[in-house]
Design an enzyme around this catalytic site. Structure first.
Site, PDB file in Angstrom:
ATOM      1  N   CYS A 129       0.856  -1.154   0.141  1.00 38.88           N
ATOM      2  CA  CYS A 129       0.001  -0.022  -0.168  1.00 38.88           C
ATOM      3  C   CYS A 129       0.754   1.149   0.065  1.00 38.88           C
ATOM      4  O   CYS A 129       0.442   2.476  -0.732  1.00 38.88           O
ATOM      5  CB  CYS A 129      -0.816  -0.143   1.308  1.00 38.88           C
ATOM      6  SG  CYS A 129      -0.139  -0.336   2.603  1.00 38.88           S
ATOM      7  N   HIS A 242      -3.215   6.366   4.582  1.00 41.97           N
ATOM      8  CA  HIS A 242      -1.718   6.688   5.054  1.00 41.97           C
ATOM      9  C   HIS A 242      -1.268   8.053   4.605  1.00 41.97           C
ATOM     10  O   HIS A 242      -1.717   8.508   3.473  1.00 41.97           O
ATOM     11  CB  HIS A 242      -0.886   5.512   4.367  1.00 41.97           C
ATOM     12  CG  HIS A 242      -1.050   4.222   4.733  1.00 41.97           C
ATOM     13  ND1 HIS A 242      -1.801   3.698   6.035  1.00 41.97           N
ATOM     14  CD2 HIS A 242      -0.632   2.922   4.510  1.00 41.97           C
ATOM     15  CE1 HIS A 242      -1.751   2.619   6.384  1.00 41.97           C
ATOM     16  NE2 HIS A 242      -1.101   1.881   5.096  1.00 41.97           N
TER      17      HIS A 242
END
Length: 337
Positions: A129, A242
């Site tokens: 990710c 994130h």
């Protein structure tokens, strides 16, 4: 338009559920959906496009008459079951790290290296990710001037660790609000109101597995074996999305103005960079959507040919589920399935 039989391996997990949601959102051409999960989850019902499907227990016989498998399970189960899917003639798009660095497995971010899909031999890997978010942010800059070095610190939401991470943060916040000592079961330390500068096990030279992914996967995706990456990964008490602080060193200078022009027209990017209006990417704004937001673009005043930026992206969507679905869409567009 031709329609395809699609299996979701890990259909009841966080990423698997998001894959199902995104397939419906993007009107993916599905003839039949086969949700697969562990024995404990078999029999559960899943709604997809107003039709109810029953979750089946995943085993070696689960992939008959399946065209595409979207994998959302751990390395062990992926290694055990994906070869059966390939044997049955399915194309696997795997979200685990089990195959990412295999020479004969393409590692794909469609905005960057879609052309590598033609080299697949049945299995295609979804990158980590944080790697996806960073490289989407950097791709157009790298095309303008080759990136030789990246220094990055990631600030990774608890959802990156799965539903257990989300639940632990919620429970700890609630306990602390009541004056109760919080229990720590999922993370190695209390995550509420704290930062944990370790994601993954430690490997060589004091780095963690998560930190090494950025260099190893970045080299493969960008076709640059000389790329050097210094990465620090931090778990933060944010539920979703994130964030990353990135400094790049390029072969030739990229001005701030040029960087903004490149990013403004880059696929998969939203430029959010206005210091006068205090506009910059933040996790709250980037959650539950698929763009990587980029801002705080500035010259690195400590080195020539160097830029710094800040980016945020939803790691469950673009960092996992959406990227996998985009790979499947690219396979269809290129006539590879």
């Amino acid at each position: 338009m031709k329609k395809f039989n699609v299996a979701i391996l890990g259909a009841t997990g966080m990423v698997g559920q998001e894959m199902i949601k995104i397939l419906e959102e993007r009107d993916f051409p599905i003839s039949n959906l086969r949700p697969l999960a562990s024995k404990n989850s078999s029999g559960k019902k899943i709604l997809f496009c107003d039709k109810q499907y029953t979750v089946e227990e995943a085993n070696e016989n689960s992939f008959k008459n399946i065209d595409i498998v979207l994998g959302a399970v751990g390395n062990g189960l992926s290694k055990m079951l994906m070869p059966y899917a390939v044997k049955e003639g399915a194309i696997v798009i795997d979200n685990s790290s089990a195959y990412r660095l295999d020479d004969d497995v393409p590692l794909i971010i469609p905005e960057i290296n879609e052309e590598d899909l033609k080299n697949h031999k049945g299995i295609i890997s979804n990158p980590n990710c944080s790697t996806i978010i960073a490289l989407v942010a950097l791709n157009k800059l790298n095309e303008f001037s080759k990136i030789n070095r990246i220094i990055v610190s990631t600030y990774q939401a608890v959802s990156g660790a799965g539903i257990g991470g989300i639940n632990e943060l919620k429970e700890q916040i609630e306990d602390l609000s009541k004056g109760i000592t919080p229990k720590t079961n999922f993370f190695q330390y209390q995550i509420a109101y704290n930062l944990i500068p370790q994601i993954g096990s430690f490997v060589e030279d004091g780095y963690t597995q998560e930190e090494m992914k950025m260099q190893n996967e970045g080299r493969k995706i960008l076709h640059n074996e000389e790329l050097r990456v210094n990465c620090t990964c931090v778990r933060v008490p944010v539920f979703r999305s994130h964030s990353e602080s990135i400094t790049i060193e390029t072969e030739k200078e990229i001005s701030v103005d040029m960087a903004k022009k490149l990013l403004k027209r880059a696929e998969g990017i939203k430029l959010v960079d206005d210091k006068n209006e205090l506009k910059y990417p933040m996790p709250l704004e980037t959650s539950n959507q698929d763009l990587v937001y980029v801002g705080r673009i500035r010259k690195d005043i400590s080195k020539d040919n160097s830029l710094s930026l800040w980016c945020c992206g939803d790691q469950i969507r673009k960092g996992a589920a959406t990227n996998a679905v985009q790979i499947a869409e690219a396979l269809i567009t290129e006539g590879l399935v």
